[in-house]
Write a protein that holds these residues in place. Structure first.
Motif: not given
Ligand SMILES: NC(=O)c1ccc[n+]([C@@H]2O[C@H](COP(=O)([O-])OP(=O)(O)OC[C@H]3O[C@@H](n4cnc5c(N)ncnc54)[C@H](OP(=O)(O)O)[C@@H]3O)[C@@H](O)[C@H]2O)c1
Length: 321
Positions: A40, A64-65, A89, A123, A262
């Motif tokens: 991302n 992030l994922e 996540l 995400e 986040r």
């Protein structure tokens, strides 16, 4: 375990594969053998030193994922068992062969999706759900304007908004991206490199704007939004300081808001996960499918970032450990 580490802040070459010890699994956590990790745009900001991981999260491994197979579970884990396929996540640490995740943050891999596709979901789906549908309260029959329709967030927002009966307008920087967004279901696409998007969308009904650009887009958003419109910020790459004519805001009764996912706490993310499983998961595979631009080996994380920064990516890149 293997992990892609940000060895210092800088260009994509600072991403290097290193050996790290396996993290301890707490009572309510699972250990996941990562089969795919989504890439991302915030990973790039983190690599450059502009988007640190929250306290308590590994600082030098981006990601992030993830999607993968559970290889062990903590003593109090009730929902999952070894061998289950899940996607999650995470607040960091996704670019790795293994990661520990709270049991409540695991979602089943949706039927009909492979693990690479599943890793590309969390995400953007969490971000779009929280901002467009919760905060923005986009309703069937209304219109969403999202910038960067061919990106990860954009391609998710287009498909989900259409699946929930809304209209979607978007912007892109190339003909190929325009065709991609139309194929995803966008009702109108403006190429901002060729035309002034605010002229293209002037006098159209626009109820919700999802903006990650900021800067000069802010005043255009206020002009474009219909009465009672909602303007939602998820980034401000072109500038975070903007000028607002309060009279226009009052006349149109516009709501301005925004969020960063986040930094939110676990309880909030768990609540989002439950809603997403209820409302979004049933659409996946039929009304909504993540678009994979490229699968690359984990060690090619620098190439993934180079491609994303080059601006040609449509949909998502996924790293395969
Ligand atoms: N707040 C949150 O919780 C949250 C969570 C996730 C992501 N984000 C933010 O959301 C944004 C999108 O993330 P992503 O992962 O979807 O990135 P991405 O896949 O790289 O997509 C971004 C898109 O924006 C377009 N774009 C870039 N600069 C632009 C500009 N100056 N003017 C107009 N369009 C521009 C690009 O397409 P064109 O080539 O067509 O311009 C690109 O397709 C990022 O800024 C990211 O930090 C925020």
């Amino acid at each position: 375990m293997k992990a892609v580490v940000i060895t210092s802040f800088g260009d994509e070459k600072v991403l290097q594969v290193k050996e790290r010890s396996l993290p301890d699994v707490q009572e309510t956590e699972v250990l996941l053998e990562v089969k795919a990790a989504g890439v991302n745009r915030p990973d790039i900001f983190q690599r450059k030193g502009n988007y640190p991981a929250p306290d308590g999260v590994v600082q030098d491994i981006p990601g992030l994922e993830v999607a993968g197979i559970i290889s062990s579970v903590g003593r109090k884990v009730t929902e999952w068992k070894e061998g289950d396929a899940v996607c999650c996540l995470v607040a960091g640490g996704g670019y790795a062969s293994h990661i520990v995740v709270d049991q409540d943050m695991c979602l089943p891999v949706p039927e009909g999706l492979n693990l690479a596709e599943a890793a590309a979901l969390p995400e953007t789906v969490f971000t779009v759900w929280d901002n467009v549908f919760r905060r923005g309260a986009l309703a069937a029959g209304e219109t969403l304007l999202v910038y960067g329709g061919a990106g990860g967030i954009g391609s998710t927002a287009i498909q989900l908004a259409k699946a929930f009966g809304a209209n979607v307008y978007t912007t892109v920087g190339s003909d190929q991206k325009e065709a991609f967004c139309k194929e995803l279901g966008a009702d109108a696409v403006a190429n901002y490199k060729r035309e002034d998007f605010s002229e293209v969308f002037r006098n159209k009904e626009i109820n919700v704007v999802l903006d990650s650009i900021g800067g000069g887009y802010f005043e255009k958003n206020i002009e474009l939004l219909s009465p009672d419109g909602r303007l939602i910020y998820i980034n401000a790459v072109e500038g975070a300081h903007v000028k607002l004519n309060l009279m226009k805001l009052m006349r149109k009764r516009i709501t301005v808001t925004g969020s960063t996912l986040r930094a939110r706490d676990l309880a909030f993310k768990v609540q989002l996960a439950r809603e997403i499983q209820t409302y979004v998961w049933p659409l996946i595979g039929t009304r909504f499918r993540p678009r994979i631009y490229k699968e690359l080996p984990l060690a090619d994380a620098p190439e993934a970032h180079r491609l994303m920064e080059g601006g040609e990516v449509m949909g998502k890149i996924v790293l395969i450990p």
